[in-house]
Design an enzyme around this catalytic site. Structure first.
Site, PDB file in Angstrom:
ATOM      1  N   LYS A 160       0.737  -5.188   9.142  1.00 52.36           N
ATOM      2  CA  LYS A 160       2.028  -4.747   8.587  1.00 52.36           C
ATOM      3  C   LYS A 160       2.753  -3.953   9.663  1.00 52.36           C
ATOM      4  CE  LYS A 160       4.080  -2.223   4.660  1.00 52.36           C
ATOM      5  NZ  LYS A 160       4.786  -1.117   5.323  1.00 52.36           N
ATOM      6  N   ASP A 191      14.154  -2.857   0.587  1.00 58.91           N
ATOM      7  CA  ASP A 191      15.297  -2.808  -0.339  1.00 58.91           C
ATOM      8  C   ASP A 191      15.238  -3.808  -1.485  1.00 58.91           C
ATOM      9  OD1 ASP A 191      16.302  -0.902   1.425  1.00 58.91           O
ATOM     10  OD2 ASP A 191      17.494  -2.370   2.529  1.00 58.91           O
ATOM     11  N   GLY A 233       7.575  -2.141  -2.365  1.00 57.53           N
ATOM     12  CA  GLY A 233       7.131  -0.759  -2.269  1.00 57.53           C
ATOM     13  C   GLY A 233       7.921   0.153  -3.189  1.00 57.53           C
ATOM     14  N   CYS A 277       3.657   2.831   9.815  1.00 59.57           N
ATOM     15  CA  CYS A 277       3.823   4.195   9.317  1.00 59.57           C
ATOM     16  C   CYS A 277       4.721   4.993  10.267  1.00 59.57           C
ATOM     17  CB  CYS A 277       2.478   4.886   9.170  1.00 59.57           C
ATOM     18  SG  CYS A 277       2.617   6.587   8.574  1.00 59.57           S
ATOM     19  N   GLY A 288       9.948  -7.206   3.873  1.00 58.12           N
ATOM     20  CA  GLY A 288       9.972  -5.991   3.072  1.00 58.12           C
ATOM     21  C   GLY A 288      11.213  -5.171   3.345  1.00 58.12           C
ATOM     22  N   PRO A 334       0.859  -1.190   0.000  1.00 53.37           N
ATOM     23  CA  PRO A 334       0.000   0.000   0.000  1.00 53.37           C
ATOM     24  C   PRO A 334       0.892   1.236   0.000  1.00 53.37           C
ATOM     25  CG  PRO A 334       0.016  -1.046   2.172  1.00 53.37           C
ATOM     26  CD  PRO A 334       0.767  -1.961   1.253  1.00 53.37           C
ATOM     27  N   LEU A 335       0.725   2.097  -0.987  1.00 51.21           N
ATOM     28  CA  LEU A 335       1.623   3.236  -1.181  1.00 51.21           C
ATOM     29  C   LEU A 335       0.840   4.529  -1.194  1.00 51.21           C
ATOM     30  CD1 LEU A 335       3.670   1.617  -4.078  1.00 51.21           C
ATOM     31  CD2 LEU A 335       4.506   1.999  -1.746  1.00 51.21           C
TER      32      LEU A 335
END
Length: 661
Positions: A430, A504, A526, A390, A502, A303-304
């Protein structure tokens, strides 16, 4: 070797493609995760170097470096409207009930006379690697009318091609594709009824919410009996002095099938669902009856914020993304009936596995929001993800996002409540490795997420909240966390839930080495997808794709097409599509073609030196100047209006003092 003369952390571009070394500011990658328009800029990088820059470049003070990073908070994207506005009902060939009192014009001929000339949307066959990058036929060949007419009968309307009709009617900037001028000079709209009936189910976006529902939500009259019962029980336990965290979670997960579930009993009473499983299919779900997520081997687009909208997700799906998730939405904004927030849940039929991501800081907002989403979109969402990662200041300070990592009791209550409220729809989580650098906590928290609270999938980003994107993701720690979860599942005899890592991942080699070396079921992509959306093709085909500049331009064309389909083909829609196309290009310009590198695979944290491409188009697509991004948008969306401008979201994403389109 070119890499020997470049400063540390610079991509090893071959000598023959290097230009001169320009002191470019480091890229701020907080744009890639977790922020929304509600959140402001974050702090400067905690480990920013205040000494002389490598290669003898000018030393920057901490204040100067901070000024080069962060968000351009003053960005405003007002709607660009037609000079003469046509009534929407008249534009679609219907009757306006307001008649002469309507504040918009009903004179179609006057509107068409004042309307800008149709935009010519080029087919892929007209794209070139050299100037002009798009070869456009002369007006006499493509059917443009002479004189003062705005119509171009040789253009293409993506909405009409896709659905057999254009919902913008006469207001469409590609009107000539679905209009005809009769012998009497009158212009009429065209509808392809056969195509309209044939493709309706495959082109119509899902998860719309009507105004009446929003009105009920805003007035706090939307019925949420499951959430109400759950929150009442939580309140009773807290006021009674009990420990709400452990008994509540474990009663729901482990003793659920035995009927020993006080919250479940209360929910049954409040909802009136007293029948047995054999009598009705609507009996409340136990966690063991949740839909299991079989995601091993599937590719997952993260989700971006901003760029991760429906058109971009469609592009990634076309390139191999299996799982997609909408932009992070705030539970409080959903409950306030924000149209912007509710638009984040829109889904295209091509998204085979689609979820909604929620952020919030307490059960009293997260659980009712989950119940409303589950009711409104039953059958059209596959999971709801809780954002515990976040890092943005405004989100963190509210107790949401990565702040939940330090309040596991509260997080447990949120997961348990959302699980009850969503029925068979799984809840996923997440998270990051921890809040502060050097104080990882995920290895303690992750084993509890599924075994105690019923999370259906766990995604771990390999950095702390404090690190942001300043250090490489810790994949050794991700492996330790996976092992801790699997050990707990084995100890309790529970089925394994999918775990995604998640951080790199920027190549097929990265993906498969990290997947096979850590035991994760997959990797959430991402920033890698933002910079090169074709990374999903690379992963599926286990190869590094030296994509040509023309192939990249074809993908940009496709993204423009999807943007028009989603935002609309009228003047406002075209320029909204232009804005988000430029947002995507503000990441894609950072891609360094494989054929220009001394070694592979490319690394996401290496900065590009100034370089030229193998052809003119490749050089243009590498431009850090936002005016060039607008120039690219004009190839497909026509000239940008004089009043329209584009300012990148993050200051470091454009090295031009001006961003005027």
């Amino acid at each position: 070797m070119a890499s020997a003369v470049l400063p540390p952390g610079t991509a090893p571009v071959k000598t023959e493609f290097l230009l001169h070394n320009i002191n470019l500011p480091a890229t701020d990658d907080d744009a890639a995760e977790g922020s929304t328009s509600h959140a402001g800029r974050g702090p400067s990088r905690p480990d920013a170097d205040t000494d002389s820059a490598p290669g003898g470049r000018k030393r920057l003070t901490k204040e100067q470096k901070k000024a080069q990073r962060g968000a351009n908070k003053g960005r405003r994207f007002g709607k660009v409207r037609d000079e003469l506005e046509l009534c929407w009902r008249i534009a679609n060939g219907t009757i306006c009930e307001h008649g002469t009192e309507c504040r918009f014009t009903h004179d179609v001929d006057a509107y068409l006379a004042a309307k800008p000339r149709d935009i010519h949307f080029p087919p892929t066959s007209t794209l070139r690697e050299t100037q002009p990058f798009v070869v456009v036929n002369e007006p006499s060949q493509n059917g443009t009318e002479g004189g003062e007419s705005s119509l171009d009968f040789g253009t293409t309307c993506t909405c009409f091609d896709e659905a057999g009709e254009c919902r913008m009617g006469f207001k469409c900037r590609f009107l000539g594709a679905h209009a005809r001028r009769g012998d009497d000079g009158a212009v009429t709209l065209v509808v392809d009824e056969e195509k309209k009936s044939r493709v309706a189910l495959t082109t119509t976006e899902l998860n719309h919410v009507n105004s009446e529902t929003l009105k009920i939500v805003r007035a706090r009259k939307y019925p949420t009996p499951i959430a109400d019962a759950y929150l009442q029980e939580l309140d009773a336990v807290v006021n009674g002095g009990g420990d709400v965290e452990e008994p509540q979670a474990q009663e729901s997960q482990k003793a659920g099938n035995a009927g020993n579930d006080p919250v479940g009993d209360l929910i049954t009473h409040r909802t009136g669902e007293t029948h047995s499983q054999a009598e009705t299919p609507d009996v409340l779900m136990r966690f063991s009856e949740k839909k299991r997520l079989h995601w091993t081997g599937k590719t997952y687009l993260a989700p971006l914020t901003t760029v991760g909208n429906l058109p971009f997700r469609r592009l990634c799906v076309s390139l191999g993304a299996d799982i997609t998730c909408g932009e992070m939405g705030l539970a409080t904004s959903f409950l306030a009936a924000s149209r912007e927030e509710w638009s984040l849940v829109r889904r295209h039929p091509c998204e085979s596995i689609f979820g909604i991501q929620l952020a919030g800081n307490k059960p009293s907002t997260m659980v009712p929001t989950a119940e409303i989403l589950g009711k409104e979109f039953a059958g059209s969402i596959d999971f709801v993800d809780i954002n515990c990662g976040c890092p943005i200041d405004l989100v963190f300070r509210s107790g949401s996002g990565s702040a939940l990592l330090d309040t596991p009791g509260k997080l447990g209550k949120i997961i348990v409540g959302m699980n009850k409220a969503l029925g068979e729809i799984p809840v996923t989580v997440k998270l990051r490795t921890g809040v502060k650098d050097g104080r990882n906590t995920a290895h303690k928290l992750m084993p509890r997420l599924s075994t105690e609270w019923g999370a259906g999938c766990i995604t771990l980003h390999g950095r702390t909240r404090q690190q942001r994107y300043t250090k490489l993701a810790d994949w050794d720690y991700i492996r330790q966390c996976v092992e801790a979860v699997r050990a707990r599942e084995s100890e309790e005899g529970l089925a394994s839930v999918p775990i995604f890592g998640g951080g790199d991942c920027f190549s097929s080699q990265d993906y498969w080495e990290k997947t096979e070396g850590t035991g994760v079921d997959g990797i959430m992509i991402g920033r890698g997808a933002l910079i090169k959306p074709w990374i999903f093709t690379e992963i599926k085909e286990r190869r590094e794709w030296d994509i040509s500049s023309r192939e990249r331009l074809e993908l940009i064309r496709k993204l423009a097409e999807y943007g028009l389909s989603h935002f609309g083909t009228d003047t406002a829609g075209v320029n909204t599509a232009r804005r988000y196309l430029c947002e995507a290009l503000s990441f894609q310009y950072r891609y360094i073609p494989i054929g220009l590198l001394e070694r592979l695979p490319a690394r996401i944290n290496e900065r590009a030196p100034a370089f030229r491409g193998r052809d003119e188009l490749e050089t243009l697509l590498a431009s850090p100047n936002s005016q060039d991004w607008v120039r690219v948008s004009e190839m497909f969306l026509g000239p940008a209006p004089e009043a329209w401008s584009f300012t990148p979201k993050h200051k470091s994403n454009s090295y031009s003092d001006e961003s005027q389109g």
